[in-house]
Design a protein around this motif. Structure first.
Motif, PDB file in Angstrom:
ATOM      1  N   ARG A  23     -11.980 -31.117 -73.283  1.00 16.31           N
ATOM      2  CA  ARG A  23     -11.425 -31.972 -74.333  1.00 16.31           C
ATOM      3  C   ARG A  23     -10.031 -32.481 -73.975  1.00 16.31           C
ATOM      4  O   ARG A  23      -9.734 -33.665 -74.157  1.00 16.31           O
ATOM      5  N   SER A  24      -9.179 -31.612 -73.464  1.00 16.53           N
ATOM      6  CA  SER A  24      -7.807 -32.027 -73.150  1.00 16.53           C
ATOM      7  C   SER A  24      -7.712 -32.805 -71.843  1.00 16.53           C
ATOM      8  O   SER A  24      -6.663 -33.369 -71.537  1.00 16.53           O
ATOM      9  N   ALA A  25      -8.812 -32.861 -71.068  1.00 14.79           N
ATOM     10  CA  ALA A  25      -8.789 -33.595 -69.792  1.00 14.79           C
ATOM     11  C   ALA A  25      -8.599 -35.085 -70.006  1.00 14.79           C
ATOM     12  O   ALA A  25      -8.079 -35.793 -69.131  1.00 14.79           O
ATOM     13  N   GLU A  26      -9.036 -35.604 -71.163  1.00 15.19           N
ATOM     14  CA  GLU A  26      -8.870 -37.019 -71.528  1.00 15.19           C
ATOM     15  C   GLU A  26      -9.481 -37.961 -70.497  1.00 15.19           C
ATOM     16  O   GLU A  26      -8.903 -39.005 -70.164  1.00 15.19           O
ATOM     17  N   LEU A  27     -10.654 -37.619 -69.996  1.00 15.79           N
ATOM     18  CA  LEU A  27     -11.374 -38.506 -69.091  1.00 15.79           C
ATOM     19  C   LEU A  27     -12.342 -39.373 -69.892  1.00 15.79           C
ATOM     20  O   LEU A  27     -13.041 -38.869 -70.777  1.00 15.79           O
ATOM     21  N   PRO A  28     -12.422 -40.663 -69.598  1.00 14.55           N
ATOM     22  CA  PRO A  28     -13.353 -41.526 -70.339  1.00 14.55           C
ATOM     23  C   PRO A  28     -14.804 -41.200 -69.990  1.00 14.55           C
ATOM     24  O   PRO A  28     -15.082 -40.656 -68.911  1.00 14.55           O
ATOM     25  N   PRO A  29     -15.735 -41.501 -70.869  1.00 13.10           N
ATOM     26  CA  PRO A  29     -17.155 -41.270 -70.572  1.00 13.10           C
ATOM     27  C   PRO A  29     -17.563 -41.980 -69.277  1.00 13.10           C
ATOM     28  O   PRO A  29     -17.177 -43.131 -69.042  1.00 13.10           O
ATOM     29  N   GLY A  30     -18.301 -41.282 -68.438  1.00 11.08           N
ATOM     30  CA  GLY A  30     -18.752 -41.874 -67.189  1.00 11.08           C
ATOM     31  C   GLY A  30     -17.726 -41.866 -66.077  1.00 11.08           C
ATOM     32  O   GLY A  30     -17.948 -42.465 -65.022  1.00 11.08           O
ATOM     33  N   ALA A  59       7.434 -23.345 -59.496  1.00 10.66           N
ATOM     34  CA  ALA A  59       7.097 -22.615 -60.721  1.00 10.66           C
ATOM     35  C   ALA A  59       6.466 -23.594 -61.696  1.00 10.66           C
ATOM     36  O   ALA A  59       7.129 -24.525 -62.155  1.00 10.66           O
ATOM     37  N   SER A  60       5.194 -23.399 -62.007  1.00 17.26           N
ATOM     38  CA  SER A  60       4.511 -24.357 -62.876  1.00 17.26           C
ATOM     39  C   SER A  60       3.774 -23.675 -64.019  1.00 17.26           C
ATOM     40  O   SER A  60       3.103 -22.655 -63.835  1.00 17.26           O
ATOM     41  N   ASP A  61       3.895 -24.282 -65.188  1.00  9.35           N
ATOM     42  CA  ASP A  61       3.050 -23.934 -66.319  1.00  9.35           C
ATOM     43  C   ASP A  61       1.596 -24.236 -65.939  1.00  9.35           C
ATOM     44  O   ASP A  61       1.332 -25.010 -65.003  1.00  9.35           O
ATOM     45  N   LEU A  62       0.652 -23.638 -66.661  1.00 12.01           N
ATOM     46  CA  LEU A  62      -0.765 -23.821 -66.344  1.00 12.01           C
ATOM     47  C   LEU A  62      -1.482 -24.709 -67.368  1.00 12.01           C
ATOM     48  O   LEU A  62      -1.845 -25.834 -67.068  1.00 12.01           O
ATOM     49  N   ASP A  63      -1.672 -24.213 -68.587  1.00  7.50           N
ATOM     50  CA  ASP A  63      -2.479 -24.932 -69.572  1.00  7.50           C
ATOM     51  C   ASP A  63      -1.874 -26.279 -69.947  1.00  7.50           C
ATOM     52  O   ASP A  63      -0.708 -26.362 -70.351  1.00  7.50           O
ATOM     53  N   ARG A  64      -2.665 -27.316 -69.770  1.00  8.72           N
ATOM     54  CA  ARG A  64      -2.291 -28.702 -70.063  1.00  8.72           C
ATOM     55  C   ARG A  64      -1.137 -29.191 -69.192  1.00  8.72           C
ATOM     56  O   ARG A  64      -0.517 -30.213 -69.490  1.00  8.72           O
ATOM     57  N   THR A  65      -0.857 -28.457 -68.116  1.00  6.93           N
ATOM     58  CA  THR A  65       0.027 -28.958 -67.067  1.00  6.93           C
ATOM     59  C   THR A  65      -0.769 -29.077 -65.775  1.00  6.93           C
ATOM     60  O   THR A  65      -0.831 -30.155 -65.180  1.00  6.93           O
ATOM     61  N   LEU A  66      -1.401 -27.996 -65.362  1.00  5.85           N
ATOM     62  CA  LEU A  66      -2.263 -28.022 -64.175  1.00  5.85           C
ATOM     63  C   LEU A  66      -3.734 -27.869 -64.511  1.00  5.85           C
ATOM     64  O   LEU A  66      -4.591 -28.446 -63.849  1.00  5.85           O
ATOM     65  N   ILE A  67      -4.073 -27.063 -65.535  1.00  3.69           N
ATOM     66  CA  ILE A  67      -5.480 -26.824 -65.869  1.00  3.69           C
ATOM     67  C   ILE A  67      -5.770 -27.301 -67.292  1.00  3.69           C
ATOM     68  O   ILE A  67      -4.887 -27.257 -68.159  1.00  3.69           O
TER      69      ILE A  67
END
Length: 291
Positions: free
Chosen positions: A22-29, A10-18
């Motif tokens: 903006r919330s992905a927090e991946l650096p440029p490149g 049983a998993s939450d979705l937003d900001r847990t799996l998807i």
């Protein structure tokens, strides 16, 4: 009971799996590739997971009963196209169960279950102040102190979800800390929980929980499932504590509070890569239990 039925995830979705970009927090490149799983009402890209996370989720759904658990309304949940087992059609797969509205709606094969809705209505009628009073309090009606008003700059708009709880969009930079603290106290005294997740502020009856809906799914599965869970917000805490083991990412409301539990693994990873790490941990535990 088959091996697959023996474990329920049983998993939450937003900001847990998807995650949004903006919330992905991946650096440029960053070389990490994101897969789109949701567009907003206007058709613009909204939610993603990594390519590897998509593969992990598909494998997880093959080997356990995967149940999405979200505070979203049914309509909002249906915008998401989760990757699933190849036998189930791949992208756009429909899980056998899904839980929406923070436990207030149970979807079976994609459709709301009326029996569970009746149980929830009965529980909500038994305790706490009624929803209209909470809605008015958020809008500025009644009471005293530094409450919000509909015209205040930090309160952008508010809505009622499924007739069960209230949520609002807020400007966090302008949101007064004393107002939020006062609202939280006012709600707690009346049987409601306040949760601030990104720009969304939720006011939810304490009787409305994700763990209760998951327990109902377990009962329908025969009552013998091992339950694994994941989530990032205060509204996920009851779910994580009720599970046999659970994970939370290094971001979100629970991480900000330093919250954990006796069977909860608190990860340090943040953003969309935390979702990938959670799915990898869930799949490893499912396979370990099967072994």
């Amino acid at each position: 009971m088959t091996n697959r039925q023996a474990v329920l995830v049983a998993s939450d979705l937003d900001r847990t799996l998807i995650y949004s970009r903006r919330s992905a927090e991946l650096p440029p490149g960053s070389p990490v590739r994101l897969r789109l799983v949701e567009r907003d009402a206007d058709g613009a890209p909204l939610s993603h997971l990594t390519d590897r996370a998509a593969q992990l989720l598909a494998e997880l759904a093959e080997e356990a009963v995967f149940v999405p658990v979200t505070t979203r309304t049914v309509e909002q949940y249906r915008r998401i196209r989760l990757p699933g087992p190849a036998a189930g059609g791949g992208a756009g797969w429909c899980p056998p169960y899904a839980i929406c509205a923070n436990g207030g709606r149970l979807l079976v094969a994609g459709e709301p279950d009326p029996d569970w809705a009746a149980v929830v209505a009965q529980r909500l009628a038994a305790g706490g102040v009624p929803l209209p009073e909470v809605f008015e309090r958020l809008a500025g009606g009644g009471g005293g102190g530094s409450r919000a008003r509909a015209g205040d700059a930090w309160l952008l708009r508010q809505r009622v979800a499924e007739g069960l709880f209230v949520y609002a969009m807020v400007d966090r930079e302008r949101l007064p800390a004393d107002w939020l603290a006062e609202l939280t106290t006012w709600c707690a005294e009346r049987g409601w929980t306040v949760s601030l997740q990104g720009r969304k502020l939720y006011l939810v009856p304490r009787a409305l929980t994700k763990s209760a809906a998951v327990a109902e799914v377990v009962r329908r599965q025969g009552g013998r499932s091992v339950v694994l869970a994941a989530g990032d917000s205060l509204l996920d805490a009851d779910l994580l504590l009720a599970a046999d083991h659970a994970w939370r990412p290094g971001h979100g409301e629970l991480a900000d509070r330093g919250w954990t539990g006796p069977r909860v693994t608190a990860l340090e990873q943040r953003g969309v890569l935390a979702g990938e790490q959670i799915l990898a941990a869930l799949l490893a535990r499912v396979r370990g239990l099967a072994g």
